[in-house]
Design an enzyme around this catalytic site. Sequence first.
Site, PDB file in Angstrom:
ATOM      1  N   LEU A  42      35.351  41.944  31.457  1.00  0.00           N
ATOM      2  CA  LEU A  42      35.076  41.678  32.867  1.00  0.00           C
ATOM      3  C   LEU A  42      35.909  42.641  33.703  1.00  0.00           C
ATOM      4  O   LEU A  42      37.091  42.844  33.437  1.00  0.00           O
ATOM      5  CB  LEU A  42      35.459  40.242  33.240  1.00  0.00           C
ATOM      6  CG  LEU A  42      34.572  39.121  32.720  1.00  0.00           C
ATOM      7  CD1 LEU A  42      35.159  37.771  33.110  1.00  0.00           C
ATOM      8  CD2 LEU A  42      33.167  39.255  33.251  1.00  0.00           C
ATOM      9  N   ASP A  43      35.306  43.228  34.689  1.00  0.00           N
ATOM     10  CA  ASP A  43      35.980  44.137  35.614  1.00  0.00           C
ATOM     11  C   ASP A  43      37.152  43.420  36.276  1.00  0.00           C
ATOM     12  O   ASP A  43      37.084  42.213  36.513  1.00  0.00           O
ATOM     13  CB  ASP A  43      34.957  44.570  36.677  1.00  0.00           C
ATOM     14  CG  ASP A  43      35.481  45.642  37.588  1.00  0.00           C
ATOM     15  OD1 ASP A  43      36.153  45.282  38.578  1.00  0.00           O
ATOM     16  OD2 ASP A  43      35.222  46.818  37.325  1.00  0.00           O
ATOM     17  N   PRO A  44      38.232  44.135  36.601  1.00  0.00           N
ATOM     18  CA  PRO A  44      39.356  43.492  37.298  1.00  0.00           C
ATOM     19  C   PRO A  44      38.951  42.824  38.616  1.00  0.00           C
ATOM     20  O   PRO A  44      39.582  41.863  39.042  1.00  0.00           O
ATOM     21  CB  PRO A  44      40.328  44.642  37.557  1.00  0.00           C
ATOM     22  CG  PRO A  44      40.025  45.637  36.504  1.00  0.00           C
ATOM     23  CD  PRO A  44      38.546  45.524  36.252  1.00  0.00           C
ATOM     24  N   LEU A  45      37.881  43.308  39.257  1.00  0.00           N
ATOM     25  CA  LEU A  45      37.418  42.705  40.518  1.00  0.00           C
ATOM     26  C   LEU A  45      36.480  41.526  40.294  1.00  0.00           C
ATOM     27  O   LEU A  45      36.023  40.905  41.244  1.00  0.00           O
ATOM     28  CB  LEU A  45      36.722  43.759  41.380  1.00  0.00           C
ATOM     29  CG  LEU A  45      37.601  44.910  41.858  1.00  0.00           C
ATOM     30  CD1 LEU A  45      36.782  45.901  42.670  1.00  0.00           C
ATOM     31  CD2 LEU A  45      38.773  44.395  42.664  1.00  0.00           C
TER      32      LEU A  45
END
Length: 90
Positions: A42-45
């Site tokens: 999952l993307d950090p954002l």
Amino acid sequence: MSDINFNGIINVNKPLGITSYDVIRRLKRILSMKKIGHTGTLDPLATGVLVICLGKATKLASDIESKFKIYEVEVKLGIITDTYDMEGKV
């Protein structure tokens, strides 16, 4: 401290601002385990469920990762930022 031998799958609600590997790193330290993996980055954002495999269950990670998933996205139209993401200046 010796390694604990947990085998199984857990779901972690990944918060905003950390990477999937940050979650793995923290779990390795908390559980004193070396064999931990996740089934998709999952993307950090992004926030959401990160499926974590422990011990012998890490062999299942690629099978789980290949399964159908649904992602929900919230979009706000009409805004432009200097970084093209939600962290930039509007």
